[in-house]
Design a protein around this motif. Structure first.
Motif, PDB file in Angstrom:
ATOM      1  N   VAL A  98       0.842  -1.205   0.000  1.00 47.93           N
ATOM      2  CA  VAL A  98       0.000   0.000   0.000  1.00 47.93           C
ATOM      3  C   VAL A  98       0.874   1.251   0.000  1.00 47.93           C
ATOM      4  O   VAL A  98       0.601   2.209  -0.734  1.00 47.93           O
ATOM      5  CB  VAL A  98      -0.971  -0.018   1.197  1.00 47.93           C
ATOM      6  N   GLY A  99       1.933   1.249   0.785  1.00 40.74           N
ATOM      7  CA  GLY A  99       2.861   2.381   0.795  1.00 40.74           C
ATOM      8  C   GLY A  99       3.521   2.600  -0.548  1.00 40.74           C
ATOM      9  O   GLY A  99       3.696   3.740  -0.997  1.00 40.74           O
ATOM     10  N   PHE A 100       3.880   1.513  -1.221  1.00 42.90           N
ATOM     11  CA  PHE A 100       4.488   1.643  -2.549  1.00 42.90           C
ATOM     12  C   PHE A 100       3.497   2.212  -3.548  1.00 42.90           C
ATOM     13  O   PHE A 100       3.836   3.090  -4.342  1.00 42.90           O
ATOM     14  CB  PHE A 100       4.996   0.281  -3.018  1.00 42.90           C
ATOM     15  N   TRP A 101       2.268   1.704  -3.521  1.00 48.21           N
ATOM     16  CA  TRP A 101       1.251   2.224  -4.429  1.00 48.21           C
ATOM     17  C   TRP A 101       1.003   3.709  -4.178  1.00 48.21           C
ATOM     18  O   TRP A 101       0.861   4.489  -5.122  1.00 48.21           O
ATOM     19  CB  TRP A 101      -0.053   1.460  -4.280  1.00 48.21           C
ATOM     20  N   LEU A 102       0.920   4.098  -2.921  1.00 44.64           N
ATOM     21  CA  LEU A 102       0.710   5.510  -2.604  1.00 44.64           C
ATOM     22  C   LEU A 102       1.894   6.355  -3.042  1.00 44.64           C
ATOM     23  O   LEU A 102       1.721   7.480  -3.534  1.00 44.64           O
ATOM     24  CB  LEU A 102       0.436   5.684  -1.113  1.00 44.64           C
ATOM     25  N   ALA A 103       3.094   5.838  -2.857  1.00 44.07           N
ATOM     26  CA  ALA A 103       4.283   6.572  -3.289  1.00 44.07           C
ATOM     27  C   ALA A 103       4.285   6.758  -4.799  1.00 44.07           C
ATOM     28  O   ALA A 103       4.646   7.827  -5.300  1.00 44.07           O
ATOM     29  CB  ALA A 103       5.546   5.838  -2.847  1.00 44.07           C
TER      30      ALA A 103
END
Length: 116
Positions: A98-103
């Motif tokens: 999720v953090g990667f997608w948001l980044a």
């Protein structure tokens, strides 16, 4: 060594996060491809459970190789008892995904992209 699989899986997910982030920054891969590739780390909890389960089954075999009788019921119950391990491994990996997608979605100014 095989019982360290949960830690290795999380460290591998973190390392892949960094590698893909750097590749996006350099323009070697598009954001969409990086997001799609990073989704593959969601399979790591399943791999961890199978590795630990397989190590347990092999250790049972090597403990009594002469009179070993495979018990499907106990093997299945051992596999089911490893499901909390999958959840413990999946929690940080899902957070990383999720953090990667948001980044990738919200940091367009920081991470330029080149469509290839």
């Amino acid at each position: 060594m095989l019982y360290a699989a949960p830690v290795i899986a999380v460290v591998a997910a973190i390392a892949y996060f960094i590698v893909l982030l750097l590749r996006v920054r350099r323009g070697a891969i598009s954001r969409e491809k990086a997001m799609l590739r990073y989704t593959s780390v969601l399979l790591l909890p399943i791999v961890v459970v199978l590795v630990v389960w397989g190590a347990g089954e092999l250790s049972n075999y090597f403990a009594a190789p002469d009179d070993f009788h495979w018990d499907p019921g106990s093997s299945r119950s051992f596999l089911v008892s490893l499901l909390p391990l999958a959840l413990y491994v999946a929690a940080p990996i899902v957070a990383l995904v999720v953090g990667f997608w948001l980044a990738m979605k919200f940091s367009r100014a920081i991470l330029p992209t080149v469509d290839r």
